[in-house]
Design a protein around this motif. Sequence first.
Motif, PDB file in Angstrom:
ATOM      1  N   MET A   1       4.014  -3.048   4.879  1.00  0.00           N
ATOM      2  CA  MET A   1       2.725  -2.352   4.322  1.00  0.00           C
ATOM      3  C   MET A   1       1.423  -3.835   5.236  1.00  0.00           C
ATOM      4  N   LYS A   2       0.697  -4.033   6.181  1.00  0.00           N
ATOM      5  CA  LYS A   2      -0.160  -4.856   5.998  1.00  0.00           C
ATOM      6  C   LYS A   2      -1.263  -5.547   4.899  1.00  0.00           C
ATOM      7  N   ILE A   3      -1.140  -4.057   4.685  1.00  0.00           N
ATOM      8  CA  ILE A   3      -2.418  -4.026   3.805  1.00  0.00           C
ATOM      9  C   ILE A   3      -1.802  -4.766   2.476  1.00  0.00           C
ATOM     10  N   SER A   4      -0.883  -4.648   1.780  1.00  0.00           N
ATOM     11  CA  SER A   4      -0.764  -5.373   0.404  1.00  0.00           C
ATOM     12  C   SER A   4      -0.696  -7.836   1.161  1.00  0.00           C
ATOM     13  N   LYS A   5      -0.901  -7.874   1.854  1.00  0.00           N
ATOM     14  CA  LYS A   5      -1.420  -9.169   2.553  1.00  0.00           C
ATOM     15  C   LYS A   5      -3.144  -9.201   2.400  1.00  0.00           C
ATOM     16  N   LYS A   6      -3.389  -8.232   1.673  1.00  0.00           N
ATOM     17  CA  LYS A   6      -4.755  -8.561   2.326  1.00  0.00           C
ATOM     18  C   LYS A   6      -5.189  -8.912   0.807  1.00  0.00           C
ATOM     19  N   PRO A   7      -6.715  -9.544   0.629  1.00  0.00           N
ATOM     20  CA  PRO A   7      -7.265 -10.112  -0.254  1.00  0.00           C
ATOM     21  C   PRO A   7      -7.691  -9.196  -1.485  1.00  0.00           C
ATOM     22  N   LEU A   8      -6.775  -9.521  -2.853  1.00  0.00           N
ATOM     23  CA  LEU A   8      -7.924  -8.850  -3.834  1.00  0.00           C
ATOM     24  C   LEU A   8      -6.731  -7.403  -3.999  1.00  0.00           C
ATOM     25  N   PHE A   9      -5.706  -7.379  -3.106  1.00  0.00           N
ATOM     26  CA  PHE A   9      -4.782  -5.735  -3.573  1.00  0.00           C
ATOM     27  C   PHE A   9      -4.292  -6.235  -4.271  1.00  0.00           C
ATOM     28  N   TYR A  45     -17.073  -8.137  -2.618  1.00  0.00           N
ATOM     29  CA  TYR A  45     -16.535  -7.112  -2.429  1.00  0.00           C
ATOM     30  C   TYR A  45     -16.293  -6.403  -1.408  1.00  0.00           C
ATOM     31  N   GLN A  46     -16.709  -7.282  -0.518  1.00  0.00           N
ATOM     32  CA  GLN A  46     -16.587  -6.228   0.790  1.00  0.00           C
ATOM     33  C   GLN A  46     -15.052  -6.866   1.002  1.00  0.00           C
ATOM     34  N   SER A  47     -14.431  -7.299   0.659  1.00  0.00           N
ATOM     35  CA  SER A  47     -12.133  -7.475   0.635  1.00  0.00           C
ATOM     36  C   SER A  47     -12.151  -5.570  -0.006  1.00  0.00           C
ATOM     37  N   ILE A  48     -12.969  -5.665  -1.450  1.00  0.00           N
ATOM     38  CA  ILE A  48     -12.308  -3.916  -2.052  1.00  0.00           C
ATOM     39  C   ILE A  48     -12.571  -3.326  -1.131  1.00  0.00           C
ATOM     40  N   LEU A  52     -10.296  -0.275   0.156  1.00  0.00           N
ATOM     41  CA  LEU A  52     -10.183   1.270   0.046  1.00  0.00           C
ATOM     42  C   LEU A  52     -10.635   2.186   1.843  1.00  0.00           C
ATOM     43  N   GLN A  53     -11.090   1.070   2.594  1.00  0.00           N
ATOM     44  CA  GLN A  53     -10.690   2.008   3.796  1.00  0.00           C
ATOM     45  C   GLN A  53      -9.586   1.813   4.352  1.00  0.00           C
ATOM     46  N   CYS A  54      -8.661   0.857   4.493  1.00  0.00           N
ATOM     47  CA  CYS A  54      -7.536   0.708   4.925  1.00  0.00           C
ATOM     48  C   CYS A  54      -6.265   2.168   3.987  1.00  0.00           C
ATOM     49  N   LEU A  55      -7.096   2.136   2.444  1.00  0.00           N
ATOM     50  CA  LEU A  55      -6.087   3.115   1.903  1.00  0.00           C
ATOM     51  C   LEU A  55      -6.562   5.015   2.301  1.00  0.00           C
ATOM     52  N   VAL A  56      -7.235   5.037   2.431  1.00  0.00           N
ATOM     53  CA  VAL A  56      -8.338   5.915   3.607  1.00  0.00           C
ATOM     54  C   VAL A  56      -7.572   6.657   4.417  1.00  0.00           C
ATOM     55  N   GLN A  57      -7.449   5.081   5.994  1.00  0.00           N
ATOM     56  CA  GLN A  57      -6.415   5.779   7.240  1.00  0.00           C
ATOM     57  C   GLN A  57      -5.000   6.056   6.715  1.00  0.00           C
ATOM     58  N   GLU A  58      -4.820   5.227   5.188  1.00  0.00           N
ATOM     59  CA  GLU A  58      -3.143   5.888   5.214  1.00  0.00           C
ATOM     60  C   GLU A  58      -2.989   7.224   4.374  1.00  0.00           C
ATOM     61  N   ILE A  87       5.712   1.742  -5.183  1.00  0.00           N
ATOM     62  CA  ILE A  87       5.945   1.349  -3.898  1.00  0.00           C
ATOM     63  C   ILE A  87       4.677  -0.321  -4.398  1.00  0.00           C
ATOM     64  N   PHE A  88       3.424  -0.092  -4.805  1.00  0.00           N
ATOM     65  CA  PHE A  88       2.749  -1.472  -4.690  1.00  0.00           C
ATOM     66  C   PHE A  88       2.430  -1.219  -6.284  1.00  0.00           C
ATOM     67  N   CYS A  89       2.553  -0.552  -7.398  1.00  0.00           N
ATOM     68  CA  CYS A  89       2.384  -0.395  -8.842  1.00  0.00           C
ATOM     69  C   CYS A  89       2.964  -0.781 -10.113  1.00  0.00           C
ATOM     70  N   ASN A  90       4.386  -0.425  -8.596  1.00  0.00           N
ATOM     71  CA  ASN A  90       5.607  -0.577 -10.423  1.00  0.00           C
ATOM     72  C   ASN A  90       4.788   0.892 -10.958  1.00  0.00           C
TER      73      ASN A  90
END
Length: 172
Positions: A1-9, A45-48, A52-58, A87-90
């Motif tokens: 998933m591309k989201i995992s490559k984003k800053p502050l993920f 702040y914008q990265s976060i 969040l918008q990606c998490l909403v879309q998914e 998947i992401f937070c173990n």
Amino acid sequence: MKISKKPLFTELCKVIAQNDIQSWKTCEFWNRVKLLGIENNNVNYQSIYRLLQCLVQENYLDSNYSNDDYSYTIYSETPLMDDFRIIFCNQVPSPVNKLQLKNQAFSEKLDSALEEIKEYENLKVLFPDLKQEIDELIQLKKNELIKFKAQKKAIEALITHINHNKNVTKKN
């Protein structure tokens, strides 16, 4: 998933892993991320916010997105958030989250059974000579519905009881 490559993920995952997200504003996520030592600036702040918008879309988060002022958007986790945590937070989902997933499964089974009963009713019209056999299947499906409703109600009562006890404990 591309989201995992984003800053502050990674930092956001830490926040998600440690919290039940119900009716959070963007600033609540941001304040918890800052506690992890992230620099307090608009870029972060914008990265976060974008995460969040990606998490909403998914469909991991629900939101009441506001075009007027995104800082007033309210986020709540969906049952899919348990999958995200795995998947992401173990993190293994909490018993309440497992119950919520089970409850959702029963809701889907109920909907499916109701649709099947409707189809049986349609078949009775098309095949009147098979009315007795179709009625037998309808009765079996109705018995299944009663069982699913009882299981769903029991799970909902348990979730309510657990959440009530959690709230009482927090107040004390």
